[in-house]
Motif scaffolding. Structure first.
Motif, PDB file in Angstrom:
ATOM      1  N   THR A 146       0.759  -1.149   0.135  1.00  0.00           N
ATOM      2  CA  THR A 146       0.524   0.181   0.028  1.00  0.00           C
ATOM      3  C   THR A 146       0.608   1.273  -0.236  1.00  0.00           C
ATOM      4  OG1 THR A 146      -1.978  -1.158   1.518  1.00  0.00           O
ATOM      5  CG2 THR A 146      -2.089   1.232   0.715  1.00  0.00           C
ATOM      6  N   ASN A 147       0.453   2.363  -0.774  1.00  0.00           N
ATOM      7  CA  ASN A 147       1.605   3.442  -1.011  1.00  0.00           C
ATOM      8  C   ASN A 147       2.513   3.221  -0.885  1.00  0.00           C
ATOM      9  OD1 ASN A 147      -0.979   4.757  -0.619  1.00  0.00           O
ATOM     10  ND2 ASN A 147      -1.090   4.614   2.178  1.00  0.00           N
ATOM     11  N   ASN A 148       3.160   2.699  -2.090  1.00  0.00           N
ATOM     12  CA  ASN A 148       5.082   1.934  -2.773  1.00  0.00           C
ATOM     13  C   ASN A 148       5.106   1.221  -1.050  1.00  0.00           C
ATOM     14  OD1 ASN A 148       4.617   2.811  -5.245  1.00  0.00           O
ATOM     15  ND2 ASN A 148       4.711   4.198  -4.891  1.00  0.00           N
ATOM     16  N   VAL A 149       4.682   0.781  -0.280  1.00  0.00           N
ATOM     17  CA  VAL A 149       5.514   0.357   0.507  1.00  0.00           C
ATOM     18  C   VAL A 149       5.087  -1.745   1.247  1.00  0.00           C
ATOM     19  CG1 VAL A 149       5.751   0.451   3.327  1.00  0.00           C
ATOM     20  CG2 VAL A 149       5.187   2.029   1.924  1.00  0.00           C
ATOM     21  N   ILE A 150       5.809  -2.586   1.079  1.00  0.00           N
ATOM     22  CA  ILE A 150       6.036  -3.432   0.880  1.00  0.00           C
ATOM     23  C   ILE A 150       5.637  -3.596   2.615  1.00  0.00           C
ATOM     24  CG2 ILE A 150       6.166  -6.206   0.396  1.00  0.00           C
ATOM     25  CD1 ILE A 150       7.639  -5.015  -1.945  1.00  0.00           C
ATOM     26  N   THR A 151       4.689  -4.897   3.007  1.00  0.00           N
ATOM     27  CA  THR A 151       4.533  -4.706   4.674  1.00  0.00           C
ATOM     28  C   THR A 151       4.738  -6.139   5.345  1.00  0.00           C
ATOM     29  OG1 THR A 151       3.811  -2.547   4.780  1.00  0.00           O
ATOM     30  CG2 THR A 151       3.836  -4.382   6.592  1.00  0.00           C
ATOM     31  N   CYS A 152       5.569  -6.457   5.927  1.00  0.00           N
ATOM     32  CA  CYS A 152       5.716  -8.002   5.964  1.00  0.00           C
ATOM     33  C   CYS A 152       5.141  -8.517   7.967  1.00  0.00           C
ATOM     34  CB  CYS A 152       7.233  -8.137   6.376  1.00  0.00           C
ATOM     35  SG  CYS A 152       7.359 -10.175   7.276  1.00  0.00           S
ATOM     36  N   PRO A 153       3.940  -8.650   7.650  1.00  0.00           N
ATOM     37  CA  PRO A 153       2.931  -8.574   9.041  1.00  0.00           C
ATOM     38  C   PRO A 153       3.790  -9.570   9.767  1.00  0.00           C
ATOM     39  CG  PRO A 153       2.670 -10.727   7.840  1.00  0.00           C
ATOM     40  CD  PRO A 153       3.293 -10.304   6.825  1.00  0.00           C
ATOM     41  N   CYS A 154       4.635  -9.715  10.239  1.00  0.00           N
ATOM     42  CA  CYS A 154       5.181 -10.392  10.942  1.00  0.00           C
ATOM     43  C   CYS A 154       5.635 -10.201  12.587  1.00  0.00           C
ATOM     44  CB  CYS A 154       6.352 -11.817  10.857  1.00  0.00           C
ATOM     45  SG  CYS A 154       5.523 -13.318  10.334  1.00  0.00           S
ATOM     46  N   HIS A 155       7.161  -9.191  11.604  1.00  0.00           N
ATOM     47  CA  HIS A 155       7.193  -7.882  12.977  1.00  0.00           C
ATOM     48  C   HIS A 155       7.501  -6.671  12.401  1.00  0.00           C
ATOM     49  CE1 HIS A 155       9.234 -11.728  13.769  1.00  0.00           C
ATOM     50  NE2 HIS A 155       8.543 -11.383  14.708  1.00  0.00           N
ATOM     51  N   ASN A 156       6.583  -6.572  10.866  1.00  0.00           N
ATOM     52  CA  ASN A 156       6.034  -5.620   9.901  1.00  0.00           C
ATOM     53  C   ASN A 156       7.726  -4.367   9.871  1.00  0.00           C
ATOM     54  OD1 ASN A 156       3.369  -4.862  11.124  1.00  0.00           O
ATOM     55  ND2 ASN A 156       4.112  -4.356  13.631  1.00  0.00           N
ATOM     56  N   SER A 157       8.070  -5.168   9.595  1.00  0.00           N
ATOM     57  CA  SER A 157       9.261  -4.489   8.180  1.00  0.00           C
ATOM     58  C   SER A 157       8.718  -4.073   7.607  1.00  0.00           C
ATOM     59  CB  SER A 157      10.268  -5.483   8.089  1.00  0.00           C
ATOM     60  OG  SER A 157      11.042  -6.245   8.638  1.00  0.00           O
ATOM     61  N   THR A 158       9.003  -2.781   6.382  1.00  0.00           N
ATOM     62  CA  THR A 158       8.635  -2.720   5.473  1.00  0.00           C
ATOM     63  C   THR A 158      10.215  -1.948   4.683  1.00  0.00           C
ATOM     64  OG1 THR A 158       9.073  -0.259   6.552  1.00  0.00           O
ATOM     65  CG2 THR A 158       7.000  -1.279   6.680  1.00  0.00           C
ATOM     66  N   PHE A 159       9.176  -2.563   3.095  1.00  0.00           N
ATOM     67  CA  PHE A 159       9.968  -2.314   2.131  1.00  0.00           C
ATOM     68  C   PHE A 159       9.720  -1.316   0.674  1.00  0.00           C
ATOM     69  CE2 PHE A 159      10.416  -6.108   4.082  1.00  0.00           C
ATOM     70  CZ  PHE A 159      12.029  -6.316   3.940  1.00  0.00           C
TER      71      PHE A 159
END
Length: 154
Positions: A110-123
């Motif tokens: 969302t909004n050009n951010v990839i999110t990992c749900p496990c520990h909220n890392s963003t890319f």
């Protein structure tokens, strides 16, 4: 103690150990076991994993139509362990869908951010670079081909 009582104790002990082992395995699967890339599944916008027609897994299989990838967003293809994004109109990028922190599958774009749900890392959806911890390594780029409105793994 009778033989029947001893048998019940062994059965109960065996059950307790087995349940504990299953719980431990589930916990390790949820977060992965190392900082290396591993397996996973994914989805978009916090929904369940996305299943796309023609997503057979081999290179050259059509992942999606370009119209299926929202601008500023993307889709996760769980079977191929790849995330495809569209950072700007007409620009498509692909990365490993496996978080570089502990191997969980990324899920939300969302909004050009990839999110990992496990520990909220963003890319960053354009580069795969980490924008928020705990991940410190970028998502590895994956090669795709965009032709005739179709996106395929190269």
């Amino acid at each position: 103690m009778s033989a029947a009582q001893e048998h019940r104790i062994v059965e109960r002990r065996t059950v307790v150990l087995a349940v504990g082992a299953v719980g431990a395995a589930a916990a390790l699967t949820a977060c992965g076991g190392s900082d290396e890339a591993g397996g996973g599944s994914g989805g978009t916008g916090g929904t369940d994993p996305v299943e796309q027609p023609g997503s057979g897994g081999a290179g050259g299989a059509v992942l999606a139509k370009t119209a299926d990838i929202p601008e500023g967003g993307g889709l996760v293809f769980a079977a191929q362990k790849v995330v495809v994004t569209q950072p700007t109109a007409g620009e498509f990028k692909a990365f490993s869908a496996t978080c570089t922190h502990q191997g969980c599958a990324v899920k939300d774009i969302t909004n050009n951010v990839i999110t990992c749900p496990c520990h909220n890392s963003t890319f960053d959806a354009a580069t795969g670079s980490p924008t928020g911890g705990p991940a410190t390594q970028p998502l590895p780029a994956r090669q795709i081909s965009v032709e005739g409105g179709a996106i395929t793994l190269a």
